[in-house]
Design a protein around this motif. Structure first.
Motif, PDB file in Angstrom:
ATOM      1  N   ARG A  83      38.358  -8.196 -16.244  1.00 50.47           N
ATOM      2  CA  ARG A  83      39.048  -6.961 -16.602  1.00 50.47           C
ATOM      3  C   ARG A  83      40.423  -6.857 -15.929  1.00 50.47           C
ATOM      4  NH1 ARG A  83      35.682  -3.207 -18.950  1.00 50.47           N
ATOM      5  NH2 ARG A  83      37.679  -2.323 -19.591  1.00 50.47           N
ATOM      6  N   SER A 121      44.113  -8.042 -15.859  1.00 51.92           N
ATOM      7  CA  SER A 121      45.045  -8.716 -16.756  1.00 51.92           C
ATOM      8  C   SER A 121      45.836  -9.791 -16.024  1.00 51.92           C
ATOM      9  CB  SER A 121      46.020  -7.705 -17.367  1.00 51.92           C
ATOM     10  OG  SER A 121      47.041  -8.380 -18.090  1.00 51.92           O
ATOM     11  N   ASP A 130      48.507 -10.913 -16.932  1.00 50.76           N
ATOM     12  CA  ASP A 130      49.923 -10.550 -17.033  1.00 50.76           C
ATOM     13  C   ASP A 130      50.435 -10.004 -15.702  1.00 50.76           C
ATOM     14  OD1 ASP A 130      49.764 -11.224 -19.697  1.00 50.76           O
ATOM     15  OD2 ASP A 130      49.599  -9.160 -20.415  1.00 50.76           O
ATOM     16  N   GLU A 176      44.221  -1.630 -11.289  1.00 51.69           N
ATOM     17  CA  GLU A 176      43.908  -2.594 -12.347  1.00 51.69           C
ATOM     18  C   GLU A 176      42.545  -2.307 -12.961  1.00 51.69           C
ATOM     19  OE1 GLU A 176      46.101  -4.950 -13.555  1.00 51.69           O
ATOM     20  OE2 GLU A 176      47.471  -3.847 -12.242  1.00 51.69           O
TER      21      GLU A 176
END
Length: 330
Positions: A221, A223, A225, A310
């Protein structure tokens, strides 16, 4: 990559503390006072730049400009992008601004010969940034580097700060009394090339990814990025030298702890503490000491790591809304 992992091993072996999963000194979880829908996406966010002492400071802005303001202050090695999921959860009700510090994100990265990369100077820049965008009163969200920057500003201008949200940001000796900080303290005591070399692996991709994934409930979960973007900025020529200089400057922060704690005791700013309890950098030993000086503070230990937003941006946003509604009285 294996040499990076081996280098990180002593940091990852930091003291693990067991805390109850329920909140300590926490107000009962409550739904937002009104059922007004939140901004659904980042489509409502504007991306702007303002000049502060000749340096272009990039910032994200969302929400009505006449609403109460929340100033979001990011940590290392990230930028205002760490708040990408939180901003839409608040912007229906609040004016939210999130700057990138010089040398981070989309802000200018002046050469070290032209700019002093210290926490004192970053706090001055952020202070002047708030003035440049016309914000005179605000709540703060501080994480990691954002804590020593924000607390400097709050102690200097207590009348401006309506409330503080602390997420894995330190103001007590207990919060840096673990294995992660040992090589850092060696560098503070002796700014030698050899001691600096021990810290440079923390500027590489393996360490950046580790900051995001260590202590997470479910790494699928998180990312990729996030660490990819952070690393791209840090890989710019000269940036790792800037980061090392700020590692050294972090050693100035413990000397301010007594001043910040005095500010807490004297002014009693409303405080919400939302802490990733699995953090190996700032473990929960640094969270509970706030209650010594701010007995009315709310403390919530979350089952996640250093970059708690996050995994738990929705949970943190849900805790912030009733807290801010009461603290900011609007």
């Amino acid at each position: 990559m294996m040499h990076i992992i081996r280098t990180l091993a002593p940091f990852a072996a930091a003291i693990t503390l067991v805390f109850a999963s329920h909140a300590t000194h926490a107000a009962p979880a409550a739904a937002p006072a009104k059922a007004a829908p939140n901004v659904a996406s980042t489509a409502g966010v504007s991306y702007r730049t303002v000049k502060v002492d000749g340096v272009n400071i990039f910032y994200r802005e969302a929400g009505p400009k006449d609403a109460p303001t929340i100033l979001l202050l990011h940590g290392f090695p990230t930028s205002s992008q760490m708040f990408r999921n939180l901003i839409p959860l608040l912007a229906d009700r609040y004016h939210v601004i999130a700057p990138d510090y010089p040398g981070y994100g989309q802000s200018d990265m002046p050469a070290m010969k032209d700019f002093t990369y210290s926490f004192d100077n970053l706090a001055k820049v952020v202070d002047k940034f708030t003035e440049a965008v016309g914000v005179t009163k605000y709540a703060m969200y501080v994480q990691d580097y954002g804590a020593p920057i924000g607390f400097r500003i709050a102690a200097a201008h207590p009348e401006r700060v309506t409330a503080i949200v602390v997420q894995n940001g330190n103001a007590y000796d207990e919060g840096i009394d673990n294995d992660f900080w040992k090589p850092m303290k060696q560098y503070w005591a002796d700014k030698s090339e050899a001691n600096g070399a021990k810290l440079r692996p923390l500027f590489e991709l393996g360490a950046t990814k580790w900051q995001y994934t260590e202590g997470a409930r479910d790494v699928t979960r998180i990312s990729p990025d996030a660490w990819t973007v952070d690393q791209a900025y840090m890989d710019r020529p000269g940036n790792k030298d800037i980061q090392l200089e700020l590692f050294y400057s972090y050693g100035s922060n413990p000397g301010h702890y007594a001043q910040w704690q005095s500010y807490f005791r004297k002014h009693q700013p409303p405080m919400l503490i939302v802490w990733g309890k699995n953090d190996k950098i700032f473990p929960p030993a640094g969270a509970s000491p706030y209650l010594r000086d701010l007995p009315k503070a709310q403390l919530h230990l979350l089952d996640t790591g250093h970059f708690a937003l996050e995994e738990d941006s929705a949970k943190i946003g849900a805790l912030m809304r009733p807290f801010l509604a009461k603290a900011m009285r609007k």
